[in-house]
Enzyme design. Structure first.
Site, PDB file in Angstrom:
ATOM      1  CB  CYS A 174      -6.035  -2.639   6.270  1.00 50.00           C
ATOM      2  SG  CYS A 174      -6.409  -4.394   6.467  1.00 50.00           S
TER       3      CYS A 174
ATOM      4  NE  ARG B  60     -15.972  -4.386   2.564  1.00 46.85           N
ATOM      5  CZ  ARG B  60     -16.076  -5.638   2.967  1.00 46.85           C
ATOM      6  NH1 ARG B  60     -17.219  -6.084   3.416  1.00 46.85           N
ATOM      7  NH2 ARG B  60     -15.048  -6.456   2.920  1.00 46.85           N
TER       8      ARG B  60
ATOM      9  CD  GLU C 255      -2.844  -1.249   0.031  1.00 46.82           C
ATOM     10  OE1 GLU C 255      -2.993  -0.245  -0.692  1.00 46.82           O
ATOM     11  OE2 GLU C 255      -3.438  -2.324  -0.195  1.00 46.82           O
TER      12      GLU C 255
ATOM     13  CG  HIS D 190      -4.424  -5.185   1.885  1.00 43.58           C
ATOM     14  ND1 HIS D 190      -4.574  -3.825   1.742  1.00 43.58           N
ATOM     15  CD2 HIS D 190      -5.312  -5.566   2.838  1.00 43.58           C
ATOM     16  CE1 HIS D 190      -5.511  -3.400   2.575  1.00 43.58           C
ATOM     17  NE2 HIS D 190      -5.972  -4.440   3.244  1.00 43.58           N
TER      18      HIS D 190
END
Length: 191
Positions: free
Chosen positions: A142, A88, A78, A162
């Site tokens: 994350c 979510r 990332e 990830h």
């Protein structure tokens, strides 16, 4: 010493691929010190801080692992962490912030303190799983952890990684490929 964090399972998943990969990796590499973080907003960062403070010396590198989806089978480095929580699904204590700052008044975003593009270039076609640069760590735990770590301006490099969502039915070979890829990321990061 390389500090590696990973997350516990969350939602309906029985395991977290980041946790399994980190523990398997640590069993093979004496340089790796692993801390498993709770999937809880705020608490994950506090547990990481406590673990860092307990180390006998600062690590050479901090790789934060988190689980991405099942497909594609890619390890994503990332590049960016943003100052935004927009879960979510709820964390493991039921928190589900929407459109909330991680650090009130903090910068909108930070770039990883490792040169992730260089790592990807060094590893191109040399790892069991592809390694790519990603521009979004999402808006769940994350990204939350990555933003806190970069906001803290620690005296050693760090990046969020990830990993694919490994499950026991995927077998040991799939986990071995993931761990071999992470070991290669570590070596490239130290160049």
């Amino acid at each position: 010493m390389i500090f590696v964090t990973a997350f516990d399972s969350f939602g309906s998943a029985p395991v977290n691929g980041s946790r399994e990969a980190a523990l398997c990796w640590a069993a093979l590499d004496p340089e790796i010190v692993v801390t498993i973080l709770p999937v809880v907003r705020g608490l994950a960062w506090r547990v990481a801080q406590t673990a860092l403070a307990a180390l006998p010396e600062p690590p050479t590198l901090w790789l934060m692992l988190g689980e991405a989806g099942r497909e594609p089978q890619t390890v994503r480095l990332e590049k960016v962490a943003i100052n935004w929580d927009d879960f979510r699904l709820p964390d493991n204590l039921g928190a589900k912030p929407r459109d909330a700052a991680i650090v009130a008044g903090g910068p909108d975003a930070y770039f990883a303190s490792l040169n992730v593009a260089k790592i990807v270039q060094v590893l191109e076609k040399k790892t069991p799983l592809p390694v790519t640069v990603s521009l979004s760590a999402g808006s769940f735990l994350c990204n939350h952890l990555a933003y806190h770590a970069l906001h803290a301006q620690l005296p050693f490099p760090s990046a969020f990684v990830h990993v694919p969502a490994w499950r026991p039915e995927d077998g040991g070979e799939a986990l071995g490929k993931l761990v071999a890829t992470l070991r290669a990321v570590k070596e490239a990061a130290l160049l």
